[in-house]
Design a protein around this motif. Structure first.
Motif, PDB file in Angstrom:
ATOM      1  N   SER A 131       0.841  -1.209   0.000  1.00  0.00           N
ATOM      2  CA  SER A 131       0.000   0.000   0.000  1.00  0.00           C
ATOM      3  C   SER A 131       0.871   1.253   0.000  1.00  0.00           C
ATOM      4  N   PHE A 132       1.870   1.300   0.889  1.00  0.00           N
ATOM      5  CA  PHE A 132       2.759   2.460   0.921  1.00  0.00           C
ATOM      6  C   PHE A 132       3.613   2.544  -0.341  1.00  0.00           C
ATOM      7  N   GLY A 133       4.028   1.391  -0.865  1.00  0.00           N
ATOM      8  CA  GLY A 133       4.776   1.392  -2.124  1.00  0.00           C
ATOM      9  C   GLY A 133       3.945   1.957  -3.257  1.00  0.00           C
ATOM     10  N   GLY A 134       2.663   1.597  -3.317  1.00  0.00           N
ATOM     11  CA  GLY A 134       1.765   2.130  -4.338  1.00  0.00           C
ATOM     12  C   GLY A 134       1.536   3.617  -4.174  1.00  0.00           C
ATOM     13  N   LEU A 135       1.431   4.059  -2.907  1.00  0.00           N
ATOM     14  CA  LEU A 135       1.251   5.485  -2.639  1.00  0.00           C
ATOM     15  C   LEU A 135       2.466   6.278  -3.114  1.00  0.00           C
ATOM     16  N   ILE A 136       3.665   5.800  -2.814  1.00  0.00           N
ATOM     17  CA  ILE A 136       4.895   6.481  -3.230  1.00  0.00           C
ATOM     18  C   ILE A 136       5.014   6.496  -4.756  1.00  0.00           C
ATOM     19  N   ALA A 137       4.667   5.375  -5.403  1.00  0.00           N
ATOM     20  CA  ALA A 137       4.721   5.323  -6.864  1.00  0.00           C
ATOM     21  C   ALA A 137       3.724   6.291  -7.487  1.00  0.00           C
ATOM     22  N   THR A 138       2.541   6.428  -6.898  1.00  0.00           N
ATOM     23  CA  THR A 138       1.539   7.356  -7.420  1.00  0.00           C
ATOM     24  C   THR A 138       1.997   8.806  -7.291  1.00  0.00           C
ATOM     25  N   ILE A 139       2.573   9.144  -6.139  1.00  0.00           N
ATOM     26  CA  ILE A 139       3.079  10.508  -5.933  1.00  0.00           C
ATOM     27  C   ILE A 139       4.222  10.807  -6.896  1.00  0.00           C
ATOM     28  N   ALA A 140       5.140   9.832  -7.066  1.00  0.00           N
ATOM     29  CA  ALA A 140       6.266  10.019  -7.984  1.00  0.00           C
ATOM     30  C   ALA A 140       5.769  10.201  -9.417  1.00  0.00           C
ATOM     31  N   PHE A 141       4.785   9.423  -9.831  1.00  0.00           N
ATOM     32  CA  PHE A 141       4.234   9.560 -11.179  1.00  0.00           C
ATOM     33  C   PHE A 141       3.557  10.919 -11.333  1.00  0.00           C
TER      34      PHE A 141
END
Length: 149
Positions: A131-141
């Motif tokens: 979940s946190f990995g997906g959140l970080i990837a979304t913010i980076a994108f």
């Protein structure tokens, strides 16, 4: 004269209406008979007795499972083998849900005395990590998209 006719017709009406609910023929009273058949299976209501080999095999199978209680961490429900298809908790599949709160199987923990532990199937760690990995990837994108588009 009218009152006498009214009384007679009321009695006749009352008498015929009660006869409508009366049985047409008297019922026969039959004394109950009780017959006892002595057969070798008269007391084997639940099947044949287990042999010593079958008892030992079942004891070995039971020893593979946790002897204590499994407790749902969300609602405190204590797993009852009798309510859940007669299966031990370890035999339940990945789709098993708490009968009380519909919590997933991973939310159950072993209860030892008054302490509750965690299961060995990962618990919530993998879910939180992804979940946190997906959140970080979304913010980076999102940042990349703002700068490049």
């Amino acid at each position: 004269m009218k009152s006498i006719i009214a009384i007679i017709s009321a009695i006749f009406l009352f008498a015929t209406s009660t006869l409508a609910f009366a049985p047409t023929a008297p019922r026969a009273v039959v004394a109950p008979t009780r017959s006892v058949i002595a057969t070798p299976t008269a007391l084997s209501v639940f099947g044949k007795r287990k042999t010593e080999a079958q008892k030992a095999e079942e004891a070995e199978r039971v020893s593979q499972f946790w002897a204590g209680e499994w407790v749902c961490k969300d609602c405190g429900y204590i797993y009852n083998k009798g309510e859940c298809a007669g299966m031990y908790f370890e035999e339940q599949g990945a789709g098993f849900r708490c009968p009380q709160c519909s919590g997933p199987r991973r939310r159950y923990a072993k209860k030892v005395g008054d302490r509750v532990g965690t299961t060995l199937d990962g618990g919530d760690g993998p879910i939180l990590l992804f979940s946190f990995g997906g959140l970080i990837a979304t913010i980076a994108f999102g940042i990349w998209a703002v700068e490049n588009l």
